[in-house]
Design a protein around this motif. Structure first.
Motif, short mmCIF file in Angstrom:
data_model
loop_
_atom_site.label_atom_id
_atom_site.label_comp_id
_atom_site.label_asym_id
_atom_site.label_seq_id
_atom_site.Cartn_x
_atom_site.Cartn_y
_atom_site.Cartn_z
N ASP A 277 5.95 70.21 -4.85
CA ASP A 277 6.75 69.63 -5.29
C ASP A 277 7.63 67.96 -5.15
O ASP A 277 7.58 67.66 -5.21
CB ASP A 277 6.83 70.39 -6.95
CG ASP A 277 6.72 69.94 -8.22
OD1 ASP A 277 6.04 67.93 -7.95
OD2 ASP A 277 7.11 70.10 -8.67
N VAL A 278 8.54 69.26 -4.59
CA VAL A 278 9.70 68.41 -4.53
C VAL A 278 9.65 67.67 -2.99
O VAL A 278 9.91 66.15 -3.38
CB VAL A 278 10.52 69.59 -3.99
CG1 VAL A 278 12.14 68.62 -3.69
CG2 VAL A 278 11.30 69.76 -5.00
N VAL A 279 8.37 68.18 -2.42
CA VAL A 279 8.51 66.65 -1.19
C VAL A 279 7.57 66.15 -1.63
O VAL A 279 7.59 64.84 -0.85
CB VAL A 279 8.05 68.39 0.07
CG1 VAL A 279 7.83 67.49 1.34
CG2 VAL A 279 8.70 68.73 0.76
N GLY A 280 6.38 66.55 -2.12
CA GLY A 280 5.48 65.35 -2.68
C GLY A 280 6.17 64.13 -3.71
O GLY A 280 5.75 63.08 -2.79
N GLY A 281 7.33 64.59 -4.28
CA GLY A 281 7.87 63.67 -4.87
C GLY A 281 8.56 63.22 -3.86
O GLY A 281 8.75 61.22 -3.87
N LEU A 282 9.16 63.11 -3.31
CA LEU A 282 9.84 62.85 -2.39
C LEU A 282 9.40 62.06 -1.33
O LEU A 282 9.96 60.85 -1.35
CB LEU A 282 10.46 63.93 -1.62
CG LEU A 282 12.38 64.14 -1.84
CD1 LEU A 282 13.10 63.20 -2.59
CD2 LEU A 282 12.46 65.16 -1.31
N VAL A 283 7.99 62.46 -0.89
CA VAL A 283 7.40 61.57 -0.17
C VAL A 283 6.58 60.51 -0.25
O VAL A 283 5.96 59.21 0.16
CB VAL A 283 6.20 61.90 0.91
CG1 VAL A 283 5.01 61.26 1.09
CG2 VAL A 283 6.91 63.29 1.59
N THR A 284 6.06 60.25 -2.17
CA THR A 284 5.69 59.84 -3.14
C THR A 284 6.76 58.24 -3.19
O THR A 284 5.94 57.22 -2.67
CB THR A 284 5.19 60.24 -3.60
OG1 THR A 284 3.72 61.20 -4.07
CG2 THR A 284 4.30 59.15 -4.53
N ARG A 285 7.92 58.66 -3.25
CA ARG A 285 8.40 57.78 -3.12
C ARG A 285 8.66 57.19 -2.45
O ARG A 285 9.21 55.93 -2.46
CB ARG A 285 9.80 58.43 -3.75
CG ARG A 285 11.04 57.73 -4.54
CD ARG A 285 12.90 58.73 -4.18
NE ARG A 285 13.88 58.03 -4.70
CZ ARG A 285 13.22 56.98 -6.25
NH1 ARG A 285 13.39 57.55 -7.05
NH2 ARG A 285 14.69 56.72 -5.95
N PHE A 286 8.83 57.27 -1.14
CA PHE A 286 9.65 57.18 -0.27
C PHE A 286 8.22 56.20 0.30
O PHE A 286 8.48 54.79 0.89
CB PHE A 286 9.66 57.70 0.94
CG PHE A 286 10.04 57.43 2.33
CD1 PHE A 286 11.30 57.12 2.88
CD2 PHE A 286 9.15 56.91 3.64
CE1 PHE A 286 11.71 56.25 4.06
CE2 PHE A 286 8.87 56.20 4.69
CZ PHE A 286 10.85 56.00 4.67
N ALA A 287 6.96 56.50 -0.01
CA ALA A 287 6.12 55.67 0.62
C ALA A 287 6.54 54.46 -0.40
O ALA A 287 5.24 52.97 -0.16
CB ALA A 287 4.52 56.77 0.32
N ARG A 288 6.47 54.64 -1.88
CA ARG A 288 5.80 53.37 -2.10
C ARG A 288 7.33 52.80 -2.81
O ARG A 288 7.29 51.54 -2.36
CB ARG A 288 6.14 53.96 -4.09
CG ARG A 288 5.62 52.57 -4.93
CD ARG A 288 5.35 53.53 -6.38
NE ARG A 288 6.03 54.41 -7.17
CZ ARG A 288 5.24 55.51 -7.60
NH1 ARG A 288 4.13 55.75 -7.61
NH2 ARG A 288 5.77 56.89 -7.67
N ASN A 289 8.50 53.52 -2.58
CA ASN A 289 9.39 51.96 -2.44
C ASN A 289 10.14 51.54 -1.08
O ASN A 289 10.17 50.67 -0.55
CB ASN A 289 11.24 53.09 -2.67
CG ASN A 289 10.91 53.16 -4.22
OD1 ASN A 289 10.15 52.86 -4.97
ND2 ASN A 289 11.91 54.10 -4.73
N VAL A 290 9.65 52.01 -0.05
CA VAL A 290 10.00 51.74 1.48
C VAL A 290 9.26 50.87 1.85
O VAL A 290 9.00 50.02 2.58
CB VAL A 290 11.12 52.86 2.35
CG1 VAL A 290 10.91 52.46 3.91
CG2 VAL A 290 11.93 53.36 1.49
N PRO B 70 19.93 50.22 4.48
CA PRO B 70 20.41 50.49 3.29
C PRO B 70 19.77 50.88 2.27
O PRO B 70 19.14 51.76 2.58
CB PRO B 70 19.41 48.39 3.53
CG PRO B 70 18.12 49.04 4.44
CD PRO B 70 19.11 49.95 5.67
N SER B 71 20.33 51.01 0.78
CA SER B 71 19.80 51.92 -0.21
C SER B 71 18.48 50.93 0.13
O SER B 71 18.25 50.19 0.04
CB SER B 71 20.95 51.29 -1.22
OG SER B 71 20.73 50.01 -1.70
N GLU B 72 17.68 51.97 -1.19
CA GLU B 72 16.85 51.43 -1.59
C GLU B 72 16.62 49.26 -2.58
O GLU B 72 15.86 49.03 -2.56
CB GLU B 72 15.32 51.95 -2.71
CG GLU B 72 15.54 53.70 -1.88
CD GLU B 72 14.54 54.60 -2.19
OE1 GLU B 72 14.15 54.06 -4.03
OE2 GLU B 72 14.62 55.54 -2.29
#
Lengths: 127, 127
Positions: free
Chosen positions: A74-87, B5-7
């Motif tokens: 759950d946690v890693v999935g959230g982190l990965v998703t956020r990274f994929a989307r925002n970065v 950089p930060s997001e």
DNA sequence: GCATCTATGTGACAAGTGTCGCGCAGGTGC
DNA sequence: GCACCTGCGCGACACTTGTCACATAGATGC
């Protein structure tokens, strides 16, 4: 309101997940070799993680033990998703290939995670 | 000392990279539709990015313009590497597959990035 | 020349984070 | 019963980050 863990907090989660339940002292001893933190720091971090809803504190036989409230996937999935989307500006889920070689996830988990991400992104897919 | 950089900062870099050189006003106008920030916020963020060495401020014809100091590939490569190491506990580089579908990188860039990461991880590979 | 608009410099402030230390309270050994 | 160790609650402090507002100095329109 459960927010994602910071990288610091993630380090403690990583020792807690495989064990399931540990005392502050145990978590500290296991993590300190890498972190180099004082016991105070470990405890304070644990305290904030509890406030965030990442873990729960449960008194057991008198001493306070901690259990993870959110699973690794759950946690890693959230982190990965956020990274994929925002970065990466990526809509869809990261392919499982991205996780191969990870010391955090074994093959089965990597697949499970991919499936989880796929489900998630379908659920919120744009029209 | 150039840190990542930060997001928040990344959002401004993303509008600056394709253009190469823009004024604060131009950056703001382009970013504000998404960010919703006040102009003050955009400028302050730019200021901190300059302090970090992410961009350089160059007066041009009287007004202050900003140019990126680190390339997209360099920055994204750093971010990806950090993420892979700290979150995924992954030593090697992420495979290019991870970047396919990214709106930030076209195919050529994705390959280039993979190559870059490969070179990097070889350079510092453990014995 | 004056009113105005814009660009910049600078200060402010609340959250979140990383990192500790202090002091008390409850067991334990002798 | 006293000294000591450990668990735990709490406070502290410096830094980074997100978000603005204020005020001053040129540039412009007429």
């Amino acid at each position: 309101m459960q927010s994602d863990p910071s990288e610091t907090e993630l380090r403690l989660l990583k020792v807690l997940w495989p064990e399931g339940r540990l005392s502050a002292r145990e978590i500290h001893d296991a993590a300190a070799v890498d972190t180099g933190w004082s016991f105070s720091t470990t405890r304070k971090t644990l305290e904030r993680m509890e406030a965030k809803g990442l873990i729960a504190a449960e008194p057991l036989h008198g001493i306070k033990t901690f259990v993870p409230l959110r699973s690794k996937l759950d946690v890693v999935g959230g982190l990965v998703t956020r990274f994929a989307r925002n970065v990466l500006d990526l809509d869809g889920p990261l392919p499982a290939a991205a996780f191969t070689g990870s010391r955090l996830l074994d093959e089965g988990e990597a697949e499970e995670l991919e499936q989880l991400l796929r489900d998630l992104s379908e659920g919120e897919g744009d029209a």
